[in-house]
Scaffold this motif. Structure first.
Motif: not given
Length: 1822
Positions: A1814-1816, A1457-1458, A1452-1453, A1449
């Motif tokens: 960034l959904s981190l 998908d950046m 990916k993030n 993940l």
């Protein structure tokens, strides 16, 4: 036309030698005049008659501005002399062999190898529009390829011309272009096979003729197939009309087919011995031309290439040998001698004929049968069969026919197998055909072959005319221009004469069917049938020939041989013999199926086979076979159908002369070919309509000088042009207005050019008038002013002269007065000086006399003083010597007396008594001691007996206990073995001590020797230090610039090689990925644990074993600076080469370190040491007891002997002393044993209390010893301690003090300790000894070298000595510096390794303590720290923690998908910082697997993202910045001091603790290089369509715009004029695009140094593309283009300055185009101009300078062309040019080596903030 024949008009008149000659009208011509007055070029005048019976009006000559045009249709006057002159000027003056003529490319054979066909030229023409570049065969091929891809329609390139015109070469280069541009998508190498077919076909189908050394004697049509991606997938070949007669006959100075001579030249090879071949001169079929050699051709080498081509096409070796046997058999068949019999009606062949024998053996046939049927023939009637004899002539003809038949079938077989090799199973989407066919031929004797060739050219000319007419019609319709039918030559009647019913071929076939048909009968039928035809004539003086009026010329054909060649008769009996051959290939050649059907893929040679719909029964004879003429007509129809179904492109090859001279032009021969190949017909069709075409903007720019000021104010250029033309040209039929262009009739452009020139001429006259009046006025004013000035100066001169006279008179009087005074004074002074002189000499004489008297008196006094002193001293010496002699005599007498007295005293008894005083007392004392010792010895003997009994009992008990221990321990040693082991260990220990002493002695001696050598070295250093200090600095100062340049060059070359390897690897991996996608379509899931080696990226994978520190070493050298690194270049290069060796050395040292740690771990704790110490003392006690017993026994034995001698007394006293010392030591040992036993008991109790205390003891022991202790080792030591305690308790009951058990246990431990110590010491000493030996050897070698050097220095002169000594000293210092740096680096690395290992062991101990004190509590799925030691909550340390399951993940993030705009408002390179903070935490918790997994996943994800966005500049720039930043972070926080110089203290605290990621740094460095290369590729692809338009075509300075007339090619169908196309790009657009690139790189945080390298590379690309187009375009090589170019370059430089990018290396990339622009503007007349050009154009190569001068074109009549003599002068001066490169075009694919300088970040990791977008959220701050 008469209206244009005025004075000074230039015209063309016929000339018998030069065809057309230029002349100038000297008198105006009026209608009705019969004579035209002309002046020729040689200034002679002539009268040219004009009238309907004599000559028409002469053709007008084009303006000079139009001479040398690329396209003949651009000429204003389109006629034969204009075309011929334009071709001649281009060919001779500019050496241009290609010229467009509408849709036709005219190619003139230069008879010289030109360097215009390289791969760089192919790349330059690829993707370009046909009218944009200079004419070239590659331009035609590119046009065909582009139209095939755009229109999805098949294409054809028709190459024609007469023999020697270069058809085969042109077709070959066209195929090479397709092979390069449309290479196969897989590894089948189809393009190589297509090219490999050429040498084979040339060998079997080409021959030397009088006109051409490599003439194709057959026609061929090659179809190159393409798939949907337009990659070559296969090819197919059709052949037409092989000249079989050449096999058996060649004219004088001609040769047979090349393959015969190649085979004979290689007959000496061992594999060809069976062919029985010799020189080609020995065979009839190869020696008829009387010249078997071709100048400059090596037949043996060509044969080798032919065999290689056969192998490449898959022809087996066995089939090759069969082919060569058949060819050799044909040669032997030609040498078979046929003898005539006496009757003349029959013949015979000798059975001993060796050639017939070889012929039969090579073909595998029966000799007797072939001998019979060569001399006989079979006649078959309806009832009977006859065998008839043949005459010698008939037999010879039959033999020749058989040879031709065999070769023709072999030719067909080879073509068929070539087609099989080129065939593919992939579906063909489209194809491009290349037709290489013979041109129109006419000779003195024309036969059947010439008739077929000219018939084929008639068909091709008809197709050509219709296609040209069709294109003209389409152009008019596209521009919406009304057009009328153009009358063009239609050759359909001539074609009907040949191929229609009852035409020439029909009558020929009919006559062949007649049993007794003859050539004369056939000719008579032609006369009767076709005499009325306008294209057929009967010669007046012959009844055996006929004349056909072709489109090109009249040709007379001789009828003799037509029937025989058309029948192609071969006797069936001979063919049947060949069918029965024992060789399969020979039999297959002549099977019936070969005669009935042909493969559907091709039509073979002259034997065109057509498959019947229904299989026909076998004919009884060969009369019903189709004739050669019928087969040729069928194949020609098939070819025309193919050509009509494709889009044709025409190449017409012209032979400039018959002498094969380089760049020699014969006008008469050229005109013949131009008429024959249809070029003039194209001109005529174009001239019949509107040949001249101008676009509205070009017309406006060209003729704006003819417009009025009010017209220029109108904004609509189209309306302005219409008004101007309606004003200038009154006849509306002379021009037409289209949608985008203006169409003119022939001559109208010349008329406009005349008006424009007149306008310029009148303006020039007005300017000259004004300027001349101004100059005259200026001159008058100057004269008036000069006259006044002269008068003023004249009067002043007279006044000054009178004043001067007065001054001179007064001066004369003063001079007389002064002169007289001086004369008298001088006389007085002379007398006075004489008197003074006489007085001085007299006084001096008297003084000198007095002085000499005083001097003599003084000398006499000195002599007296010396003599008196000598006499006194002599008397004193004689008295002193006498006194000394008397003293010596007296002293000797006194000494003798004293010696005598001493001798007497020495003999007395009292003296001995004094000496022996006290000896008796000593003897008594020794006897008493001996008695006491004997008593004690007896008592100890008794005690020892008791002890022995006790020990025996204990031994029995120990044996039993030993068995019990064996069962417990699994493996044990017996007591005896232990004792033996102890004894052995003692012996080994003693040997070790001895060896240690010996080694120490050797070490000391070697050390002493080393010190001596060192002293010698210091002396040697002192010898050279002064010279070095004196001379070294100056040498360094002198060569610093050279070394700096050399360093930079070598560094760039090294990087270039490395990055080229990366680029090649990227390309190969991309090709591999494409193949995978092709063969494995669909979605494939990649396993999560797949390593980087299995990634589907196009970059290098992670290979840790092969990665070095190359980039780090380079970086360190660069940080030193070039000035500092100049003297350390050897260091830099050696470090770079020895990276692998240092890595191996590091591993070896690591292994040794681990071994030493394992050895030292055995004795780390104090408890173990105390136990071993006690055991050692107990064993020592036992040893002392044994020694005591032995001593007592020895004393007793000696006492029993009763020997009372002195020797016994001495030995006895010695033994007593030893015994006493032993007893004392025994008592001391007993006390120590008691104390140690007490300690053992207390220690054993303490060890039973708690395991925790044991572990803490080990920890304390570790802290004292400062050595790491592992958990497992601590537990093992605890277990051993418990066992030893248990064993101690068990042994305790065996005797009352437990000494035996403790001794056993202690001996075992001591043995282990001693063994470990012995091994470690042995290894240490051996290593030291080896190192010392190595050092001594090195020093010896060094000393020998220095001695040799010293001997060399002694032999040199003083100057050479100084120079040589300086060189030696520099070398020595460099080597010493290298050694010292290597040693320092090695020590630093070892130190860092040890520190890191120490940290690891500390962490392990802390984890062990924590695991014992706290219970582990971790639930599944929850994240806990691996180090759970309780501590206070600390601040954020710049680390991010994540769970292992969240790695996918995270990638990916953060990567997959950046989007770059997602982090545009944050810190630049934020993803790189986040990834590094995650890596830091994995390093902090010492998780090797996590670090490896994260880095591998990161690299592979970046590769996939870049592959998915391989055309996105923003994405590529974004990841280049982040990858380089991640690389810099790994360096900055690696802990290496070289990268920590600019860190803050806080950043130094954040360095990696446990892992050395140097290998990953190398991988990231390689990845950065590949991303940089992709970035450059993307940027160049974006800028490619802009460069030419912006730099060369856009009107940056509008007033300089000047356009020349355009030809047909500028309206090529490949250009999209309506869409704006390339012309829509201006310089502002290009600069704006560069600015966009620069801003994107800056926004992404890319290092400025990398951005500078990107800009430099892009500027080089702009320079290369611009220069290449300039070199290939005649229309832009002008003065105005040079001015525009210099302005554009200045704008580019201004853009660099505005962004602080103006650096010398960037500007240097534009230097070639800058110098090219200057070359276009400088004067080009005199030799001084030539010298200036050579000194100016240093960045241009010699071919580039000459090419630009040849292409230079004046756009106005006032500009002058560059003369041929000036170009020759330049060429003579260029051999010594600075740039010696022979390359014409710049390499557009060249890339500079990229350098990633180390730029540390000033940003603190703890200050970073991660945005929520960034959904981190799963990352935890640590």
């Amino acid at each position: 036309m008469s209206s244009g024949l005025f004075q000074y008009t230039r015209v063309w008149i016929p000339d018998p030698d030069e065809v057309w000659r230029s002349a100038e009208i000297i008198k105006d011509y009026k209608d009705g005049d019969s004579i035209l007055h002309l002046k020729l070029e040689d200034e002679t005048t002539t009268e040219y008659p004009i009238g309907p019976k004599h000559n028409q009006l002469p053709f007008l000559r084009n303006p000079d501005i139009l001479v040398g045009e690329n396209d003949l249709t651009a000429l204003s006057y389109l006629h034969e002399p204009a075309v011929l002159h334009n071709l001649k000027v281009r060919f001779l003056e500019s050496n241009h062999i290609y010229t467009y003529c509408g849709i036709v490319l005219v190619a003139i054979n230069p008879y010289e190898q030109l360097h215009i066909y390289g791969e760089e030229v192919i790349n330059a023409y690829s993707g370009q529009n046909m009218g944009d570049m200079d004419p070239h065969i590659f331009a035609v091929a590119e046009e065909a390829y582009k139209q095939m891809a755009r229109d999805e329609k098949n294409q054809s390139i028709i190459v024609s011309g007469e023999s020697g015109a270069g058809k085969t070469v042109s077709a070959k280069y066209a195929m090479r272009f397709f092979a390069t541009v449309g290479g196969s998508a897989n590894d089948t190498n189809v393009e190589e096979k297509v090219l490999a077919s050429s040498p084979i076909m040339e060998a079997i189908g080409n021959a030397k003729t009088t006109r051409n050394d490599n003439s194709s004697r057959f026609g061929k049509y090659i179809q190159i197939g393409f798939d949907r991606r337009y990659h070559i997938i296969g090819a197919n070949m059709r052949t037409y009309l092989l000249e079989k007669s050449r096999v058996v006959f060649q004219a004088e100075d001609e040769r047979n087919y090349h393959i015969f001579y190649q085979l004979c030249a290689s007959s000496s090879l061992p594999e060809f011995k069976d062919l029985a071949l010799t020189s080609a001169e020995d065979f009839t079929f190869t020696s008829l031309g009387e010249n078997i050699f071709i100048e400059g051709v090596n037949d043996a080498k060509d044969f080798k290439k032919t065999r290689e081509a056969f192998m490449l096409l898959g022809v087996k070796e066995s089939h090759q040998m069969s082919i060569f046997k058949i060819i050799a058999s044909i040669l032997h068949l030609g040498n078979v001698e046929i003898c005539s019999e006496r009757d003349g009606e029959s013949c015979r062949i000798s059975r001993d004929d060796p050639h017939l024998q070889h012929f039969s053996d090579l073909l595998g046939i029966e000799l007797e049968q072939m001998e019979h049927w060569l001399c006989h023939r079979k006649l078959v009637t309806s009832t009977e069969t006859y065998v008839k004899n043949m005459s010698r002539a008939q037999a010879s003809n039959a033999r020749d026919a058989l040879a031709k038949h065999i070769y023709a079938h072999l030719f067909d077989w080879i073509v068929e197998h070539i087609n099989k090799a080129l065939h593919t199973s992939t579906k063909q989407h489209s194809f491009i055909g290349v037709l290489d066919i013979y041109g129109f031929e006419t000779f003195e004797i024309n036969s059947f072959e010439q008739f077929c060739i000219n018939y084929a050219n008639e068909k091709l000319q008809q197709q050509f005319n219709s296609h040209v007419f069709k294109l003209e019609q389409e152009e008019y319709m596209k521009e919406q221009i009304p057009w009328t039918l153009i009358d063009f030559y239609d050759n359909q009647p001539c074609i009907d004469l040949i191929e229609a019913k009852l035409g020439i071929l029909d009558l020929l076939d009919e006559e062949c069917k007649v049993p007794k048909g003859t050539d004369q009968n056939w000719a008579q039928k032609l006369y009767d049938r076709h005499t009325s035809s306008e294209h057929f004539q009967k010669p007046r003086m012959s009844n055996r020939s006929f004349i056909v009026i072709h489109f090109a010329d009249k040709v007379e054909y001789q009828c003799d041989g037509f029937l025989e060649k058309n029948r192609d008769t071969v006797y069936e009996e001979q063919i049947n013999i060949l069918k029965a051959s024992k060789f399969q290939l020979v039999a297959d050649l002549f099977q019936d199926g070969k005669d009935v059907a042909a493969p559907p893929s091709s039509s073979k040679a002259s034997r065109i086979k057509v498959r019947a719909a229904i299989p026909a029964p076998k004919a009884p004879n060969r009369e019903h076979r189709k004739t050669v003429g019928h087969q040729f007509r069928s194949s020609l129809h098939l070819l025309m159908e193919t050509l009509n179904a494709t889009t044709p492109h025409y190449v017409r090859c012209i032979k400039p002369n018959d002498c094969k001279e380089a760049f020699s032009f014969d006008s008469r021969r050229a005109v013949q070919q131009l008429r024959a190949c249809g070029v003039l017909e194209t001109i005529r069709i174009s001239a019949a309509g509107y040949p001249s075409r101008w676009t509205y903007p070009d017309f406006f720019n060209r003729y704006r000088v003819l417009m009025k000021k009010t017209d220029l104010a109108i904004g609509d250029k189209k309306l302005v042009c219409k008004k101007l033309l309606e004003t200038l040209i009154k006849d509306p039929d002379k021009f037409q207005f289209g949608k985008t262009k203006i169409f003119f009739r022939a001559g109208q452009v010349a008329y406009l050019e005349k008006l424009r020139a007149d306008k310029f001429r009148s303006a020039c006259i007005k300017i000259q008038k004004t300027v001349r009046g101004w100059l005259q006025r200026i001159r008058y004013c100057k004269i008036l002013k000069s006259a006044i000035t002269l008068q003023r100066y004249g009067r002043g001169f007279l006044a000054r002269r009178y004043a001067e006279h007065l001054r001179l008179t007064r001066a004369a009087l003063i001079c007389q007065k002064q002169y007289r005074m001086v004369h008298v004074r001088r006389e007085y002074l002379r007398v006075r000086k004489a008197v003074v002189t006489i007085q001085a000499f007299t006084r001096g004489m008297f003084i000198r006399r007095l002085y000499f008297q005083f001097l003599l008196h003084h000398k006499a006094t000195i002599i007296q003083k010396a003599v008196r002193g000598w006499l006194v001293r002599k008397k004193f010496m004689r008295a002193r010597d006498a006194a000394i002699v008397i003293q010596c005599a007296y002293r000797r007498l006194h000494a003798k007396r004293e010696l005598k007295q001493l001798k007497i005293e020495a003999r007395s008894v009292e003296h001995f008594r004094k000496l022996n005083t006290g000896m008796e007392n000593k003897i008594v004392q020794l006897q008493r001691k001996m008695d006491d010792q004997s008593k004690e010895y007896k008592n100890q003997n008794e005690q020892m007996v008791v002890v022995n009994k006790t020990l025996n009992t204990e031994v029995n008990k120990l044996n039993k206990e030993l068995e019990v221990l064996r069962s417990r321990q699994g493996s044990g040693n017996e007591l005896t073995s232990l004792r033996e082991e102890v004894e052995n260990l003692k012996a080994e220990l003693e040997e070790a001590h001895v060896q240690r002493k010996r080694l120490e002695e050797e070490h000391s001696s070697e050390k002493h020797e080393l010190e001596q050598v060192s002293v010698g070295n210091l002396v040697w250093l002192g010898v050279f230090s002064n010279s070095n200090s004196v001379f070294c600095p100056s040498d360094q100062e002198l060569s610093v610039s050279q070394k700096e340049a050399l360093l930079q060059t070598e560094l760039n070359e090294e990087r270039q090689r490395y990055q080229n390897l990366l680029k090649e690897f990227t390309r190969l991996e991309q090709r591999y990925d494409n193949l995978q996608e092709e063969f494995q379509p669909g979605h494939r899931r990649i396993p999560s644990n797949q390593s980087s080696l299995g990634s589907d990226s196009n970059y290098t994978s992670i290979s840790m074993s092969e990665v070095g520190d190359t980039e780090d070493s380079i970086q360190q050298v660069e940080e030193m600076g070039l000035e500092k690194a100049a003297m350390d270049i050897s260091l830099f290069m050696k470090l770079q080469k020895r990276v692998r060796e240092l890595e191996q050395e590091r591993k070896r040292l690591q292994t040794n370190l681990e071994k030493m740690e394992d050895l030292t771990m055995q004795g780390d704790s104090n408890v173990d040491y105390n136990i071993l110490k006690r055991q050692e003392l107990e064993s020592e006690n036992k040893k002392l007891k044994n020694d005591l017993n032995e001593l007592r026994k020895a004393v007793a034995d000696r006492a029993s002997e009763g020997n009372s001698s002195n020797e016994l007394q001495e030995s006895y006293s010695l033994l007593l002393g030893q015994l006493k010392a032993a007893n004392e030591e025994l008592e001391v040992r007993k006390e120590e044993v008691l104390v140690l036993r007490t300690q053992i008991v207390s220690n054993s109790k303490q060890t039973e209390t708690s395991n925790h205390i044991v572990s803490s003891r080990y920890v304390s022991a570790w802290t004292k010893n400062k050595k790491p202790v592992d958990n497992e080792e601590a537990l093992q030591a605890d277990h051993e301690l418990r066992e030893s305690k248990n064993r101690g308790q068990d042994w305790g009951y065996l005797n009352e003090d437990g000494e035996l058990g403790l001794a056993y246990h202690g001996l075992k431990q001591v043995a282990r300790l001693l063994e470990a110590q012995l091994q470690s010491q042995t290894r240490q000493y051996s290593d030291e000894l080896e190192a010392l030996h190595t050092q001594i050897e090195l020093l010896r070698n060094d000393l020998e070298k220095k001695q040799e050097q010293l001997s060399q220095i002694v032999a040199l002169s003083p100057e050479d000595k100084v120079e040589f000594s300086v060189q030696l000293e520099i070398t020595r210092l460099t080597n010493e510096n290298l050694d010292m740096k290597e040693m320092v680096e090695k020590l630093d690395k070892n130190e860092r390794k040890l520190k890191k290992q120490l940290r690891i062991y500390m962490k392990k101990v802390q984890e062990l303590e924590a695991s014992q004190t706290m219970q582990p509590s971790r639930s599944r799925g929850e994240l806990t720290r691996q180090v759970t030691v309780q501590r206070k909550e600390k601040d954020f340390e710049g680390m991010l923690e994540y769970h292992k399951d969240d790695e996918a993940l995270l990638v990916k993030n953060l990567i997959t998908d950046m989007k770059p705009n997602a982090v545009s408002a944050t810190v630049p390179c934020l993803p790189a910082y986040i990834l590094f903070m995650c890596i830091r935490h994995a390093d902090y918790i010492n998780d090797d697997q996590k670090v490896h997994s994260l880095l591998t996943a990161t690299i592979n994800a970046i590769k996939k993202v870049l592959k998915r966005n391989n055309n996105d500049f923003e994405m590529t720039s974004f990841w280049l910045a982040n990858t380089s930043r991640l690389l810099h972070c790994l360096k900055q926080y690696s802990g290496d001091e070289a990268f920590m110089t600019q860190n803050t203290p806080k950043q130094n605290e954040h360095c990696l603790k446990n892992f050395d990621l140097a290998e990953y740094r190398q991988v990231l460095s390689d990845l950065s290089i590949q991303i940089y290369q992709q970035l450059i590729k993307v940027a160049e692809a974006i800028m490619q369509p802009m460069i030419v338009s912006a730099m060369l075509e856009s009107d940056s300075i509008p007033s300089l715009a000047a356009v020349k007339p355009m030809g047909y090619r500028n309206r090529s169908s490949s250009m999209d004029c309506e869409s704006g196309g390339p012309g829509s790009y201006t310089l502002e657009v290009l600069i704006r695009q560069l600015g966009q690139f620069y801003s994107i790189m800056g926004d992404h945080g890319l290092d400025p140094e990398i951005g500078q390298q990107v800009i430099r590379q892009l500027f080089y690309s702009i320079n290369a593309v611009t220069l290449n187009n300039l070199l290939l375009r005649k229309d832009v090589c002008s003065w105005s283009t040079g001015m525009q170019l210099r302005y554009n370059i200045s704008q580019m430089e201004e853009w660099l300055r505005g962004r602080n990018q103006h650096r010398q290396e960037t500007v240097d990339t534009m230097l070639p185009i800058i110098q090219a622009a200057q070359l276009l503007q400088v004067k080009k007349k005199t030799s001084q101009d030539a010298e200036a050009i050579c000194s100016l154009c240093t960045a241009l190569s010699s071919p580039q300078i000459v090419k630009i001068l040849n292409l230079y074109t004046p756009l106005n009549e006032f500009e002058e062309r560059v003369t041929v003599s000036f170009i020759r002068d330049i060429q003579n001066r260029l051999p010594g040019h600075v740039n010696d490169s022979k390359q014409l075009l710049a390499d557009t694919k060249h890339t500079f080596p990229v350098l990633f300088p180390y730029t540390p970040s000033q940003l603190s990791l703890e200050t970073l903030h991660i945005p929520a977008s960034l959904s981190l959220d799963f990352l935890n701050r640590v």
